[in-house]
Design an enzyme around this catalytic site. Structure first.
Site, mmCIF file in Angstrom:
data_model
loop_
_atom_site.group_PDB
_atom_site.id
_atom_site.type_symbol
_atom_site.label_atom_id
_atom_site.label_comp_id
_atom_site.label_asym_id
_atom_site.label_seq_id
_atom_site.Cartn_x
_atom_site.Cartn_y
_atom_site.Cartn_z
ATOM 1 N N ASP A 1 33.455 57.833 44.333
ATOM 2 C CA ASP A 1 32.833 56.697 43.660
ATOM 3 C C ASP A 1 33.545 55.445 44.158
ATOM 4 O O ASP A 1 34.685 55.168 43.787
ATOM 5 C CB ASP A 1 32.969 56.848 42.139
ATOM 6 C CG ASP A 1 32.249 55.733 41.379
ATOM 7 O OD1 ASP A 1 31.912 54.705 41.996
ATOM 8 O OD2 ASP A 1 32.042 55.887 40.159
ATOM 9 N N ARG B 1 7.444 57.064 46.232
ATOM 10 C CA ARG B 1 8.777 57.560 45.886
ATOM 11 C C ARG B 1 9.648 57.749 47.125
ATOM 12 O O ARG B 1 10.873 57.792 47.034
ATOM 13 C CB ARG B 1 8.636 58.869 45.096
ATOM 14 C CG ARG B 1 9.928 59.410 44.544
ATOM 15 C CD ARG B 1 9.713 60.292 43.319
ATOM 16 N NE ARG B 1 8.689 61.303 43.521
ATOM 17 C CZ ARG B 1 8.903 62.485 44.102
ATOM 18 N NH1 ARG B 1 10.109 62.787 44.561
ATOM 19 N NH2 ARG B 1 7.929 63.365 44.230
ATOM 20 N N LYS C 1 26.645 46.629 39.919
ATOM 21 C CA LYS C 1 27.833 45.814 39.730
ATOM 22 C C LYS C 1 27.986 44.791 40.851
ATOM 23 O O LYS C 1 27.298 43.787 40.862
ATOM 24 C CB LYS C 1 29.038 46.731 39.552
ATOM 25 C CG LYS C 1 28.870 47.607 38.285
ATOM 26 C CD LYS C 1 29.982 48.578 38.079
ATOM 27 C CE LYS C 1 29.875 49.290 36.732
ATOM 28 N NZ LYS C 1 28.710 50.187 36.619
ATOM 29 N N TYR D 1 35.352 57.596 35.862
ATOM 30 C CA TYR D 1 34.400 56.902 34.994
ATOM 31 C C TYR D 1 33.941 57.857 33.884
ATOM 32 O O TYR D 1 33.487 58.967 34.173
ATOM 33 C CB TYR D 1 33.237 56.469 35.877
ATOM 34 C CG TYR D 1 32.048 55.796 35.272
ATOM 35 C CD1 TYR D 1 32.181 54.660 34.485
ATOM 36 C CD2 TYR D 1 30.770 56.278 35.551
ATOM 37 C CE1 TYR D 1 31.056 54.024 33.979
ATOM 38 C CE2 TYR D 1 29.646 55.646 35.051
ATOM 39 C CZ TYR D 1 29.798 54.520 34.263
ATOM 40 O OH TYR D 1 28.677 53.896 33.766
#
Length: 387
Positions: free
Chosen positions: A180, A55, A205, A108
């Site tokens: 963002d 992790r 994206k 968003y």
């Protein structure tokens, strides 16, 4: 080093995989140590890219994190399983019960839902503000305001925010600025250079670029990196090495994809601007788009994403237009090689500002622009016939 060269070279080299152009996919959970002393050494350096536990990362994740850090000009990066996870974890790293958060009204929608549900349940208050407020945001700051959240361009409606002015007001009041930066990408906007403290990305994206992996990242400046890293670790976030590999592969073509998609989007936007059915075209590179002067000052390029606002139109007419497209798929997200379209109604997710008119968001892919324009023209014919 110029950005195209940096995009090709960042996160590569002997540090990760000697002699290999691309970093392999390292799958790992448990890491074993020859001695107790070496285990303890790894524990002491667990944030320093040493194999410690899966992790905490492997060379695949480290290569991607280093590349995104380099492009954003930050001190370090934390990876997450999705863009929304990057947003929510970054917020949670800097707030506690009783705090106050300022959130841009153009954000968003899932970020808004997180604030209105999860943060509210934790006793953290969110105030939404006009994205064009700029330095006047100082008037909304409270003694318990810990975060000012920005998104430029705004999701769906593409307002450009004055990040330097907002950051100056936030820092004067002791708050951090989270941004963002997905829509702009680190290619077109380096928000840390403008005063933001954390730059957040849905790598799903533009960076992945092929619509086949879910991934997020947050890059912090030196003053806030430790807090961001601690938050990601305590919430158990980890990114799939397979998705990180896909992001590294997609990253190498980010610059030509963004250039072509941006040029096509601007051509489509200007074509749609001449259509009688269209009331407004929301594209930051157009002079009448809110915040255009700031876009010219702060941005180095444009993206493939923009919206139009129709003068009128029923759901049936809009559906007739969109349902018949040959080249624009109807779907969420953006940033892949394929063109997309999404109908929306921002009025349902605005509280600090008002919105009127049916909105359609377009993502210009890598298809030939002439084919896309023909698709748009045929769609408007269907729209008019259904009115």
């Amino acid at each position: 080093m110029k950005k195209p060269t940096r995009i090709v070279q960042s996160g590569r080299g002997g540090k990760y995989a000697p002699g290999m152009i691309n970093v392999p996919v390292y799958h790992a959970s448990t890491i074993v140590f020859p001695t107790v002393a070496e285990l303890r050494q790894a524990v002491a350096r667990r944030n320093a890219q040493v194999l410690y536990y899966g992790r905490r990362g492997t060379p695949t994740q480290w290569a991607l994190a280093d590349a995104i850090t380099d492009l954003e000009g930050g001190a370090g990066c934390v990876l997450y399983g999705s863009g929304l996870a990057a947003i929510t974890a970054s917020i949670l790293a800097f707030v506690k019960t009783g705090d106050h958060l300022l959130m841009t009204d153009s954000v968003y929608e899932p970020t808004r839902a997180f604030c209105d549900n999860v943060l509210k349940g934790l006793g953290i208050e969110t105030t939404y503000y006009d994205p064009l407020l700029g330095g006047a945001i100082a008037g909304l700051m409270r003694p318990n305001t810990t975060i000012v959240f920005t998104e430029s361009p705004g999701s769906l409606t593409f307002e450009i925010q004055d990040i330097p002015a907002i950051a100056a007001a936030a820092h004067a009041a002791g708050a951090v600025v989270l941004n963002d930066n997905t829509c702009a990408s680190p290619l077109n906007l380096r928000v840390l250079d403008l005063g933001a403290d954390v730059a957040i990305h849905s790598l799903t994206k533009y960076v992945v670029g092929h619509s086949d992996a879910m991934l997020g990242a947050a890059v912090a400046n030196q003053a806030n990196l430790a807090r961001l890293q601690r938050g990601g670790y305590l919430h158990g976030h980890a990114a799939s090495p397979d998705d990180c590999y896909l992001a590294l592969r997609g990253l190498r073509t980010l610059e030509p994809r963004m250039k072509q998609g941006g040029a096509t989007a601007l051509r489509l936007a200007n074509w749609l601007k001449q259509r009688p059915e269209v009331d407004r075209v929301l594209h930051p590179a157009l002079p009448d788009c809110p915040g255009h002067d700031i876009w010219r000052r702060d941005f180095t390029g444009t993206s493939s994403l923009f919206s139009i606002v129709l003068k009128h139109g029923s759901d049936a007419a809009i559906s007739a237009m969109l349902d018949g497209y040959r080249h624009f798929g109807i779907g969420f997200s953006y940033g892949g090689f394929e063109s997309l379209v999404l109908p929306s109604n921002p009025s349902g997710v605005r509280t600090a500002t008002t919105w009127t008119g049916p909105l359609i968001r377009f993502h210009a892919g890598l298809e030939d622009p002439d084919d896309l324009i023909a698709d748009l023209e045929a769609g408007l014919e269907r729209f008019n016939a259904a009115l």
